[in-house]
Write a protein that holds these residues in place. Sequence first.
Motif, mmCIF file in Angstrom:
data_model
loop_
_atom_site.group_PDB
_atom_site.id
_atom_site.type_symbol
_atom_site.label_atom_id
_atom_site.label_comp_id
_atom_site.label_asym_id
_atom_site.label_seq_id
_atom_site.Cartn_x
_atom_site.Cartn_y
_atom_site.Cartn_z
ATOM 1 N N VAL A 40 0.839 -1.199 0.000
ATOM 2 C CA VAL A 40 0.000 0.000 0.000
ATOM 3 C C VAL A 40 0.871 1.245 0.000
ATOM 4 O O VAL A 40 1.840 1.331 0.760
ATOM 5 N N ASP A 41 0.530 2.193 -0.844
ATOM 6 C CA ASP A 41 1.211 3.485 -0.968
ATOM 7 C C ASP A 41 2.697 3.304 -1.275
ATOM 8 O O ASP A 41 3.570 3.814 -0.572
ATOM 9 N N ILE A 42 2.988 2.602 -2.351
ATOM 10 C CA ILE A 42 4.366 2.285 -2.735
ATOM 11 C C ILE A 42 5.132 3.507 -3.249
ATOM 12 O O ILE A 42 6.348 3.504 -3.282
ATOM 13 N N GLY A 43 4.429 4.537 -3.655
ATOM 14 C CA GLY A 43 5.104 5.781 -4.009
ATOM 15 C C GLY A 43 4.926 6.222 -5.451
ATOM 16 O O GLY A 43 4.717 7.388 -5.721
ATOM 17 N N SER A 44 5.029 5.281 -6.394
ATOM 18 C CA SER A 44 4.905 5.646 -7.808
ATOM 19 C C SER A 44 4.629 4.392 -8.630
ATOM 20 O O SER A 44 4.826 3.269 -8.154
ATOM 21 N N VAL A 45 4.203 4.595 -9.863
ATOM 22 C CA VAL A 45 3.976 3.467 -10.761
ATOM 23 C C VAL A 45 5.300 2.756 -11.033
ATOM 24 O O VAL A 45 5.354 1.526 -11.078
ATOM 25 N N GLU A 46 6.373 3.516 -11.175
ATOM 26 C CA GLU A 46 7.686 2.897 -11.412
ATOM 27 C C GLU A 46 8.102 2.018 -10.233
ATOM 28 O O GLU A 46 8.606 0.914 -10.428
ATOM 29 N N ALA A 47 7.862 2.487 -9.013
ATOM 30 C CA ALA A 47 8.187 1.689 -7.819
ATOM 31 C C ALA A 47 7.312 0.443 -7.763
ATOM 32 O O ALA A 47 7.777 -0.629 -7.353
ATOM 33 N N CYS A 48 6.062 0.568 -8.184
ATOM 34 C CA CYS A 48 5.156 -0.580 -8.233
ATOM 35 C C CYS A 48 5.705 -1.642 -9.183
ATOM 36 O O CYS A 48 5.775 -2.828 -8.838
ATOM 37 N N ARG A 49 6.096 -1.211 -10.365
ATOM 38 C CA ARG A 49 6.646 -2.150 -11.358
ATOM 39 C C ARG A 49 7.926 -2.803 -10.856
ATOM 40 O O ARG A 49 8.104 -4.015 -10.987
ATOM 41 N N ASP A 50 8.807 -2.006 -10.281
ATOM 42 C CA ASP A 50 10.068 -2.548 -9.746
ATOM 43 C C ASP A 50 9.799 -3.590 -8.678
ATOM 44 O O ASP A 50 10.427 -4.659 -8.656
ATOM 45 N N TRP A 51 8.880 -3.295 -7.767
ATOM 46 C CA TRP A 51 8.544 -4.221 -6.686
ATOM 47 C C TRP A 51 7.972 -5.516 -7.253
ATOM 48 O O TRP A 51 8.332 -6.609 -6.823
ATOM 49 N N ALA A 52 7.081 -5.398 -8.228
ATOM 50 C CA ALA A 52 6.461 -6.587 -8.823
ATOM 51 C C ALA A 52 7.509 -7.478 -9.486
ATOM 52 O O ALA A 52 7.494 -8.702 -9.315
ATOM 53 N N TYR A 53 8.421 -6.883 -10.236
ATOM 54 C CA TYR A 53 9.474 -7.681 -10.883
ATOM 55 C C TYR A 53 10.423 -8.294 -9.857
ATOM 56 O O TYR A 53 10.906 -9.415 -10.038
ATOM 57 N N TYR A 54 10.663 -7.586 -8.769
ATOM 58 C CA TYR A 54 11.473 -8.135 -7.673
ATOM 59 C C TYR A 54 10.775 -9.366 -7.076
ATOM 60 O O TYR A 54 11.399 -10.415 -6.866
ATOM 61 N N LYS A 55 9.459 -9.243 -6.809
ATOM 62 C CA LYS A 55 8.698 -10.373 -6.256
ATOM 63 C C LYS A 55 8.702 -11.556 -7.226
ATOM 64 O O LYS A 55 8.855 -12.702 -6.811
ATOM 65 N N ALA A 56 8.563 -11.280 -8.511
ATOM 66 C CA ALA A 56 8.577 -12.350 -9.512
ATOM 67 C C ALA A 56 9.932 -13.050 -9.532
ATOM 68 O O ALA A 56 9.998 -14.286 -9.602
ATOM 69 N N ALA A 57 10.999 -12.290 -9.471
ATOM 70 C CA ALA A 57 12.348 -12.874 -9.464
ATOM 71 C C ALA A 57 12.546 -13.751 -8.228
ATOM 72 O O ALA A 57 13.198 -14.800 -8.307
ATOM 73 N N GLU A 70 -0.544 -5.524 -10.853
ATOM 74 C CA GLU A 70 -1.323 -4.329 -11.158
ATOM 75 C C GLU A 70 -0.879 -3.218 -10.226
ATOM 76 O O GLU A 70 -0.500 -3.472 -9.083
ATOM 77 N N CYS A 71 -0.962 -1.996 -10.721
ATOM 78 C CA CYS A 71 -0.715 -0.811 -9.912
ATOM 79 C C CYS A 71 -2.036 -0.055 -9.847
ATOM 80 O O CYS A 71 -2.567 0.352 -10.888
ATOM 81 N N GLY A 72 -2.572 0.120 -8.653
ATOM 82 C CA GLY A 72 -3.833 0.836 -8.469
ATOM 83 C C GLY A 72 -3.567 2.296 -8.160
ATOM 84 O O GLY A 72 -2.833 2.614 -7.229
ATOM 85 N N LEU A 73 -4.170 3.193 -8.946
ATOM 86 C CA LEU A 73 -3.971 4.631 -8.788
ATOM 87 C C LEU A 73 -5.217 5.280 -8.192
ATOM 88 O O LEU A 73 -6.327 5.032 -8.646
#
Length: 90
Positions: A40-57, A70-73
């Motif tokens: 929740v409140d990750i900061g930005s869409v870019e941070a959301c994407r980075d976090w998701a790819y980190y979790k996938a890795a 998904e990134c919810g705005l």
Amino acid sequence: MRHYRLALVLLSGGLTACSQQVDAYFYPDRTNLSQSESYVDIGSVEACRDWAYYKAAQIGDPNMQRSTYECGLGPREHGAGFTVYRETVQ
């Protein structure tokens, strides 16, 4: 002079849109969206994407062949324990 004022209004509106809350959702199995992790409140869409790819890795899926996100705005509470977003993006 009117153009100058209009530019300030548009710039001001753009800054507001950029500062909205972003929530991240990661789904380890894209065929079963009932299982997820969120930030929740990750900061930005870019941070959301980075976090998701980190979790996938972390689960051995660095190219997200099996997982998704998904990134919810702009979240709005909608009662009954769920949140509605102004927009979702990947």
